[in-house]
Design an enzyme around this catalytic site. Structure first.
Site, short mmCIF file in Angstrom:
data_model
loop_
_atom_site.label_atom_id
_atom_site.label_comp_id
_atom_site.label_asym_id
_atom_site.label_seq_id
_atom_site.Cartn_x
_atom_site.Cartn_y
_atom_site.Cartn_z
N CYS A 112 0.71 -1.24 -0.04
CA CYS A 112 0.10 0.04 -0.15
C CYS A 112 0.92 1.25 0.07
CB CYS A 112 -1.27 -0.06 1.38
SG CYS A 112 -1.95 -1.69 1.01
N HIS A 235 -3.91 7.32 3.01
CA HIS A 235 -4.45 5.81 2.92
C HIS A 235 -5.41 5.53 2.82
CE1 HIS A 235 -3.73 2.20 1.31
NE2 HIS A 235 -3.72 1.19 2.61
N ASN A 265 -10.37 -0.40 0.61
CA ASN A 265 -9.01 0.08 0.17
C ASN A 265 -8.22 -1.01 -1.22
OD1 ASN A 265 -6.01 -0.33 1.32
ND2 ASN A 265 -6.48 -1.80 2.89
O1 UT7 Z 1 -3.82 -1.54 4.03
C1 UT7 Z 1 -3.04 -1.81 4.53
C2 UT7 Z 1 -3.80 -2.74 5.07
N1 UT7 Z 1 -4.66 -3.11 6.28
C3 UT7 Z 1 -5.03 -2.49 6.89
O2 UT7 Z 1 -5.19 -0.97 7.31
C4 UT7 Z 1 -6.47 -2.74 8.01
C5 UT7 Z 1 -5.83 -2.06 9.26
N2 UT7 Z 1 -6.71 -2.82 11.24
C6 UT7 Z 1 -8.34 -2.75 10.41
O3 UT7 Z 1 -8.51 -2.11 9.95
C7 UT7 Z 1 -9.48 -3.38 11.44
O4 UT7 Z 1 -8.30 -4.30 12.30
C8 UT7 Z 1 -10.32 -4.01 10.96
C9 UT7 Z 1 -11.00 -2.92 10.61
C10 UT7 Z 1 -9.87 -5.29 9.65
C11 UT7 Z 1 -10.53 -5.01 11.93
O5 UT7 Z 1 -10.97 -4.50 13.32
P1 UT7 Z 1 -10.84 -4.91 15.05
O6 UT7 Z 1 -11.07 -2.85 15.41
O7 UT7 Z 1 -9.60 -4.45 14.50
O8 UT7 Z 1 -11.40 -5.63 14.94
P2 UT7 Z 1 -11.31 -7.18 15.42
O9 UT7 Z 1 -10.11 -7.92 13.93
O10 UT7 Z 1 -10.63 -7.20 16.91
O11 UT7 Z 1 -12.52 -8.17 14.91
C12 UT7 Z 1 -13.39 -8.04 16.31
C13 UT7 Z 1 -14.76 -8.65 16.07
C14 UT7 Z 1 -14.84 -10.29 15.99
O12 UT7 Z 1 -15.54 -10.39 16.74
P3 UT7 Z 1 -14.94 -11.56 18.18
O13 UT7 Z 1 -14.03 -11.84 18.31
O14 UT7 Z 1 -14.98 -9.56 18.91
O15 UT7 Z 1 -16.70 -11.89 18.58
C15 UT7 Z 1 -14.23 -10.05 14.49
O16 UT7 Z 1 -15.08 -11.66 14.29
O17 UT7 Z 1 -15.56 -8.12 15.34
C16 UT7 Z 1 -15.29 -9.11 14.46
N3 UT7 Z 1 -15.50 -9.15 12.91
C17 UT7 Z 1 -16.38 -9.01 11.69
N4 UT7 Z 1 -17.97 -9.25 12.41
C18 UT7 Z 1 -18.68 -8.95 11.07
C19 UT7 Z 1 -14.22 -9.38 11.49
N5 UT7 Z 1 -15.26 -9.41 10.22
C20 UT7 Z 1 -15.76 -8.86 10.50
C21 UT7 Z 1 -16.95 -8.29 9.27
N6 UT7 Z 1 -18.35 -8.18 10.22
N7 UT7 Z 1 -16.70 -8.73 8.15
#
Ligand code: UT7
Length: 310
Positions: A112, A235, A265
């Site tokens: 990215c 980004h 993204n």
């Molecule tokens: O270009 C560079 C590439 N990457 C990035 O920039 C990504 C950077 N990271 C992020 O943007 C965030 O970490 C995410 C948006 C991917 C996730 O947010 P988070 O605050 O880190 O949440 P998490 O991964 O800890 O997930 C929270 C909850 C989980 O459920 P439990 O374990 O709390 O029950 C996940 O299973 O959200 C759940 N979850 C979803 N729920 C509905 C994860 N993905 C989804 C989804 N829909 N698509």
């Protein structure tokens, strides 16, 4: 003599996939995606539209916008982690298709942050007098490395391309300062096996820290302060990461680019796509101080401070 962006262009596929469409395919919700990422919809390229096709369209638009003859371009740099195939490179495919018969060509793999790496590389060649014009393209077809069964990643990404022609600009304009960086110890948090695999939490923490810090560094290197920033193009990975960098710089909401809701993204393409949309909407004026800041797999990062105009 400074190098600057003398023409820009973008291309996004016409097919829109909304959060509601994804709700039908996997266990997710429009509400979760909107609040956790800021994404409402993304563009997905058809099977017969590969990375080079999108890159070509964006490059054509940038060359037209710059008003240069393709034969004046000395180098083509394509930032992508989703090339059509490992080789020949996307940049060499463009070299033929664009009629840039005097251009050398290479792809840059910095995820990215790739477009930042491309712009900084172009700046060196232009300011050294080696080439009059360098074409830089950021392009991804992330849909082909997305695991559509994995809700942790499938909701985040989109396809598209953005491009810029880098050339000489007048005194005081153009790329004023830059920072590039890499930290391979974070490679395990975001990589491709068959599909893209990500530890979102870890990437999130890194991005929040790095985006603010790099943006501040380039402003300082340019001999400016945050009060001088007219516009920030971060980004477009997650609205919460973008907001954290905006707040770190003390900028009001209207001074930050936001296109993530429309495109998701798009990795190396996100900053140039945003730039094109912001210019079209009159959000950037001649003489404005703009900061680009990106981060990605590697881990890599890059930022530039630019005074807009030729
Ligand atoms: O270009 C560079 C590439 N990457 C990035 O920039 C990504 C950077 N990271 C992020 O943007 C965030 O970490 C995410 C948006 C991917 C996730 O947010 P988070 O605050 O880190 O949440 P998490 O991964 O800890 O997930 C929270 C909850 C989980 O459920 P439990 O374990 O709390 O029950 C996940 O299973 O959200 C759940 N979850 C979803 N729920 C509905 C994860 N993905 C989804 C989804 N829909 N698509």
């Amino acid at each position: 003599m400074n190098a600057g962006l003398v023409g820009v262009g973008k291309f996004v596929p016409s097919h829109i996939v909304t959060n509601e469409d994804l709700e039908k395919r996997m266990d997710t919700s429009d509400e979760w995606i909107r609040t956790m990422t800021g994404i409402e919809e993304r563009r997905i390229a058809a099977d017969d539209m590969d990375t080079s096709h999108m890159a070509y369209e964006a490059a054509q638009n940038a060359i037209k916008d710059a008003g240069v003859n393709p034969e004046e371009i000395g180098l083509i740099l394509v930032a992508t982690v989703t090339p059509d195939r490992p080789f020949p490179t996307v940049s060499t495919m463009l070299q033929e298709q664009l009629g840039t018969k005097n251009a050398a060509a290479m792809d840059i793999s910095a995820a990215c942050a790739g477009f930042m790496y491309g712009l900084v590389t172009a700046k060196q060649f232009v300011e050294s007098g080696s080439y009059d014009y360098v074409l830089v393209v950021g392009v991804e077809k992330l849909s082909k490395i997305t695991d559509w069964e994995d809700r942790n990643t499938a909701v985040l990404f989109g396809d598209g391309a953005g491009a810029a022609v880098v050339g000489k600009v007048s005194e005081g304009r153009g790329i004023l300062s830059f920072e590039l960086g890499a930290d391979g110890t974070g490679g395990k948090h975001l990589y491709q096996d068959e599909y893209l695999v990500m530890n979102g939490r870890e990437v999130f923490k890194f991005a929040v820290r790095q985006m603010g810090e790099s943006a501040l560094n380039v402003v300082e290197k340019a001999g400016l302060t945050t009060d001088d920033i007219d516009y920030l193009i971060p980004h477009q990975a997650n609205i919460r990461i973008m907001e954290a960098s905006r707040e770190r710089l003390g900028l009001p909401v209207e001074k930050m680019s936001k296109t993530i809701h429309k495109y998701g993204n798009t990795s190396a393409a996100s900053i140039p796509i945003s730039l094109v949309d912001d210019l079209a909407e009159g959000k950037i004026k001649e003489g404005d101080v703009i900061v680009f800041v990106g981060f990605g797999a590697g881990l890599t990062w890059g930022a530039l401070c630019i005074r807009w105009g030729k």
